[in-house]
Design an enzyme around this catalytic site. Structure first.
Site, short mmCIF file in Angstrom:
data_model
loop_
_atom_site.label_atom_id
_atom_site.label_comp_id
_atom_site.label_asym_id
_atom_site.label_seq_id
_atom_site.Cartn_x
_atom_site.Cartn_y
_atom_site.Cartn_z
N GLU A 31 1.12 -1.22 0.29
CA GLU A 31 -0.22 -0.03 -0.22
C GLU A 31 1.04 0.97 0.31
O GLU A 31 1.55 1.78 1.54
CB GLU A 31 -0.94 0.14 0.90
CG GLU A 31 -1.61 -1.31 1.10
CD GLU A 31 -3.11 -0.69 0.41
OE1 GLU A 31 -2.83 0.22 -0.74
OE2 GLU A 31 -3.84 -2.46 0.21
N CYS B 210 -1.92 9.78 2.69
CA CYS B 210 -2.10 8.72 1.37
C CYS B 210 -3.06 8.90 0.38
O CYS B 210 -2.20 9.25 -0.93
CB CYS B 210 -2.22 7.55 1.56
SG CYS B 210 -2.96 6.84 2.21
P1 NAD Z 1 7.81 4.38 4.99
O1 NAD Z 1 7.88 3.70 4.06
O2 NAD Z 1 9.41 4.94 5.51
O3 NAD Z 1 7.89 3.81 6.74
C1 NAD Z 1 7.08 2.98 6.34
C2 NAD Z 1 7.52 1.58 7.50
O4 NAD Z 1 8.82 0.71 6.85
C3 NAD Z 1 8.07 1.40 8.69
O5 NAD Z 1 7.17 0.95 9.53
C4 NAD Z 1 8.86 2.05 9.26
O6 NAD Z 1 9.95 1.57 10.08
C5 NAD Z 1 9.53 0.83 7.44
N1 NAD Z 1 10.96 1.16 7.27
C6 NAD Z 1 11.34 2.91 6.59
N2 NAD Z 1 12.87 2.73 6.25
C7 NAD Z 1 13.22 1.22 6.36
C8 NAD Z 1 13.83 0.66 5.86
N3 NAD Z 1 15.23 1.35 5.06
N4 NAD Z 1 14.02 -0.72 5.58
C9 NAD Z 1 13.00 -1.41 5.90
N5 NAD Z 1 11.35 -0.99 6.42
C10 NAD Z 1 11.94 0.15 6.47
O7 NAD Z 1 7.21 5.29 4.90
P2 NAD Z 1 6.45 6.53 6.10
O8 NAD Z 1 7.45 7.77 5.43
O9 NAD Z 1 5.79 5.56 7.40
O10 NAD Z 1 4.74 6.79 4.90
C11 NAD Z 1 4.76 7.63 4.20
C12 NAD Z 1 4.23 7.37 2.69
O11 NAD Z 1 3.30 6.07 3.08
C13 NAD Z 1 3.58 8.28 1.84
O12 NAD Z 1 4.99 7.71 0.52
C14 NAD Z 1 2.63 8.12 2.02
O13 NAD Z 1 1.45 7.86 0.89
C15 NAD Z 1 2.46 6.09 2.05
N6 NAD Z 1 1.09 5.77 2.81
C16 NAD Z 1 0.14 4.80 2.06
C17 NAD Z 1 -0.50 4.73 2.45
C18 NAD Z 1 -1.86 3.11 1.63
O14 NAD Z 1 -2.33 3.16 2.23
N7 NAD Z 1 -1.23 3.35 0.51
C19 NAD Z 1 -0.91 4.71 3.33
C20 NAD Z 1 -0.37 6.13 4.34
C21 NAD Z 1 0.74 5.79 3.67
#
Ligand code: NAD
Length: 462
Positions: free
Chosen positions: A219, A253
């Site tokens: 997602e 998002c």
């Molecule tokens: P993120 O990718 O930074 O983090 C999400 C998860 O990934 C966290 O639990 C984090 O610990 C983990 N993570 C972060 N960096 C990592 C790495 N290098 N390796 C492995 N795991 C890692 O995302 P975010 O900043 O938390 O969220 C924002 C983004 O998510 C935006 O682009 C938004 O549009 C998207 N989003 C999508 C939805 C949806 O339902 N489609 C919902 C919310 C957010």
């Protein structure tokens, strides 16, 4: 190091996953009543701790209580109730017909749990985006390791406490931590991974999962366009666009990322939007608008702002509170148009010709949501046909994602797979085909020797 306290006992990640495998194999989660009871316990626990939820969401994101209640607490409670109400129907085996040469026989499709599943959640709706997939996972009969976002730490702590109280840790466990913990989790033999977050990290998850052939749902995000036609009610449209954009300070998002509007009504729209921002956030902005998750994102969003700016109130950088802004003369080449904004900044770009405008989207990343405002069905269908997207909102923003009867998810760059309601149940299940025959004389079997059989078959099977 992962916070092992949250796993119930001081156990390592491999031990947690092992215990879930054993629990899953024991078969208790196959019983629908077991799943419902577990979900009811979660529901009770959320209800009991509503004030604590409001408090952690305020600590992590300064969420206005109304927004926190609606989008995180009520949303999750209603998904639990909807799931419990419909679970028997979703889980029921579906009888199908049989080819004549099976007869007599019975064939059916059963929804089977995939097994121990990993849910990785982001920070922007830290409760909803952790618990909504978890509800689907439990409803489908799986064990779950939930890894909430470390960036919303107070919410993650509360989730760990709630889950510990509501579930056997061999059934559902929270493991806390950041990148390193995810990396370790990705080495484990999960049967399914459900990830919500940025596309950049989504690729890391998908690669790791591919190594082990673990199915994934991703997602992701992106820039969701909002295309306005000429024939709209400006007042109503502005309310719905501004309402969706500035909810959670734009950190959603599927929020409308930017507005595309006919040249001749751009000024009137901006005037109306500005008046709304003044009315909603002008006097007590900090109470009604969430803050930015952290200083890095605050700086990132501020650096996207350029050119003419309509700003309501003033930033409070030491609290990561950002004043809402409209960029009334934005252009496609501006920095703000080069990445997902994920903040309280609304670029408005004027257009003259709809066909030329739609041409710009050819070959571009597909958004999670597409918004359009128009009374004209031809306009609506033309835009829908030109821009693929996970979902479409016509004459409103974000609503489509709150209907549990509609699947939620992206397409292309905005993700793969669907969840929410029945779609969530299906995401965490696999369709298992079962054919049962009876050990009586097989009239239609093709058995050697085949002498003369082909001629007979060609007469019957043509
Ligand atoms: P993120 O990718 O930074 O983090 C999400 C998860 O990934 C966290 O639990 C984090 O610990 C983990 N993570 C972060 N960096 C990592 C790495 N290098 N390796 C492995 N795991 C890692 O995302 P975010 O900043 O938390 O969220 C924002 C983004 O998510 C935006 O682009 C938004 O549009 C998207 N989003 C999508 C939805 C949806 O339902 N489609 C919902 C919310 C957010």
């Amino acid at each position: 190091m992962p916070d092992m306290e949250s796993t119930g006992k001081n156990r390592s990640i491999p031990e947690v996953v092992k215990s879930q495998e054993v629990f899953f194999r024991a078969g208790g989660t196959r019983l629908i009543e077991f799943r419902k009871t577990a979900l009811r316990r979660l529901e009770e626990s959320i209800q009991k701790n509503t004030d604590e939820f409001l408090s952690v969401l305020s600590q992590d994101l300064g969420k206005p209580e109304v927004e926190a209640y609606l989008a995180e607490i009520y949303f999750v409670l209603s998904e639990i109730r909807f799931t419990i109400k419909n679970l028997n129907r979703w889980a029921k085996a579906r009888r199908v017909g049989n080819p004549f040469y099976f007869l007599p026989a019975r064939s059916e499709v059963r929804q089977e749990p995939l097994g121990p599943s990993l849910v990785i959640a982001p920070w922007n709706y830290p409760i909803q985006l952790s618990l909504s997939p978890l509800i689907a996972a439990v409803a489908a009969g799986n064990c779950v390791v939930l890894k909430p976002s470390e960036m919303a730490g107070a919410s993650a702590d509360l989730l760990a406490k709630i889950i510990r109280g509501a579930f056997d840790p061999a059934h559902v466990t929270v493991v806390q931590g950041g990148k390193e913990v995810v990396e370790e989790l990705l080495t484990q033999p999960f049967k399914f991974i459900f990830y919500t977050g940025s596309g950049k990290v989504g690729k890391i998850i998908a690669k790791a999962a591919a190594e082990k052939l673990i199915p994934v749902v991703l997602e992701l995000g992106g820039k969701c366009p909002c295309i306005v036609g000429k024939d709209i009610d400006l007042v109503e449209a502005a309310e719905r666009i501004i309402g969706g954009k500035f909810f959670n300070a734009g950190q959603t998002c599927m929020a409308p990322d930017f507005v595309l509007i006919p040249n001749e009504i751009r000024a009137a729209f901006v005037e109306k939007a500005e008046a709304l921002l003044e009315e909603w956030y002008g006097k007590s902005g900090q109470e009604n608008l969430a803050r930015i998750i952290n200083a890095n994102h605050f700086e990132r969003i501020r650096n996207l702002v350029s050119g003419e700016v309509v700003e309501i109130g003033e930033d409070v950088p030491d609290k990561d509170w950002m004043a809402p802004r409209i960029l009334p003369e934005a252009d496609w080449d501006d920095p703000v148009m080069q990445e997902e904004i994920f903040g309280p900044v609304l670029p408005v770009i004027a257009y003259d010709d709809l066909d030329e405008l739609l041409e710009r989207f050819t070959g571009k990343a597909s958004p999670l949501a597409l918004y359009l405002f128009s009374r004209d069905e031809k306009f609506q269908e033309k835009v829908i046909a030109a821009i693929p997207s996970g979902s479409v909102g016509i004459n409103d923003t974000m609503k489509q994602a709150t209907n549990l009867k509609l699947p939620f998810g992206g397409v292309g760059n905005s993700g793969m797979g669907r969840y929410r309601g029945e779609a969530g149940f299906e995401a965490f299940s696999y369709a298992r085909s079962i054919t049962k025959r009876y050990l009586i004389k097989d009239v239609f079997a093709a058995r050697p020797p085949y002498d003369g059989l082909l001629e007979k078959m060609r007469k019957i099977l043509k």
